[in-house]
Design a protein around this motif. Structure first.
Motif: not given
Length: 309
Positions: A8-12, A136-138, A150-153, A158-159
């Motif tokens: 979900l977070f990746g999609g957001l 770049k690190d998660p 929860i793994l977040i990039n 930042y983007a």
């Protein structure tokens, strides 16, 4: 649950970037009624300018600081996009006032091909790198609620923050400044705006300049993630379903539409992809846009285009 939230977070995060590109379409359409097919080319042109000036400025000045190079390159690339916007209005749009929509559409297609060619001529056709220092690190979040967290990039985080900040600034600009209110007046009714002394040509230059800055920020972020290459123009194609879903005339619609499509792509690919062989992420947005064109062509928040004529 943790894996679902990661998806979900990746999609957001991706959705925020889609929204950023879609804003360029919406801003120009609201102010001038022009569907700007050149927005993808503007993203590429701006990203090329940013990448190349970040290389050239240290050579010209002898200052090797990455922050100075990126900051100066952003300012110079912004000025370049202002110049591009002024030339588009002066040389193209000014001569096509009150023309048919198909004529204006073809004009933006011509602008897109011209910017593609000019970008290669001025800045080269290789793949260039934009390094604005995004990590770049998660990272792992909410470790106290879910085992392992929860793994977040970090780069995506930042983007998304940069995109959200730009959206907030644009909202303040439209709501609190005289120029922003004039832009909203033009968007609501061209003839009424002219009758109270708002010059349409100046407003069109401003809105194309704003769209150029949006394209620059979008190009900077996508260039940092993917590298600056000519396939970057396809980012605009991913934003087309966003404006169809949210509505061509709605800034909030562009934001919410981008989030819906970003989340929908990720969730459908993860949970439905294994049953159909994958690839849903490639076509999901376009199928969703087609459904809206059939049943609600003005989008979630847009007004019927016939009402604007």
């Amino acid at each position: 649950m943790a894996f679902f939230l990661e998806t979900l977070f990746g999609g957001l995060m991706v959705g925020m970037l889609y929204s950023l590109v879609a804003l360029g379409f919406v801003l120009i359409f609201k102010a001038s009624g022009v569907f700007n097919f050149a927005q993808g080319a503007m993203v590429l042109f701006a990203a090329l300018a940013m990448a190349r000036f970040a290389e050239w400025i240290p050579m010209w000045t002898g200052i090797e600081s990455r922050w100075f190079a990126n900051g100066a390159a952003f300012v110079v690339a912004g000025l370049v996009m202002f110049a591009v916007a002024w030339l588009i209005e002066r040389l193209v749009l000014r001569h096509l006032v009150n023309q048919e929509g198909a004529t204006l559409l073809m004009a933006t297609l011509g602008i897109a091909y011209f910017l593609d060619g000019a970008g290669q001529t001025l800045f080269g056709s290789n793949i260039y790198k934009i390094d604005i220092g995004m990590p770049k690190d998660p990272i792992f979040l909410l470790g106290s609620l879910f085992e392992g967290g929860i793994l977040i990039n970090k780069e995506d985080l930042y983007a998304a923050a940069i995109a959200a900040a730009l959206v907030a600034l644009l909202s303040l600009f439209f709501q609190k400044t005289g120029t922003g209110r004039a832009l909203r007046a033009v968007a609501d009714d061209h003839q009424a705006a002219q009758s109270i002394g708002i010059p349409l040509t100046r407003i069109w230059v401003i809105v194309w300049c704003v769209a150029g800055v949006v394209a620059l920020v979008a190009g900077m972020i996508w260039g940092s993630k993917l590298g600056v290459q000519f396939s970057l123009t396809t980012v605009a194609l991913r934003a087309l379903p966003v404006v169809i879903l949210g509505g061509l005339t709605s800034v909030p619609g562009a934001i919410i539409g981008g989030l819906i499509i970003g989340v929908g792509e990720k969730l459908s690919e993860v949970y439905l992809g294994p049953y159909v062989g994958g690839g849903i992420e490639i076509w999901f947005a376009y199928v969703l846009a087609l459904v809206f064109l059939l049943f609600r062509p003005q989008g979630l928040f847009g007004e019927k285009i016939i009402d604007r004529v």
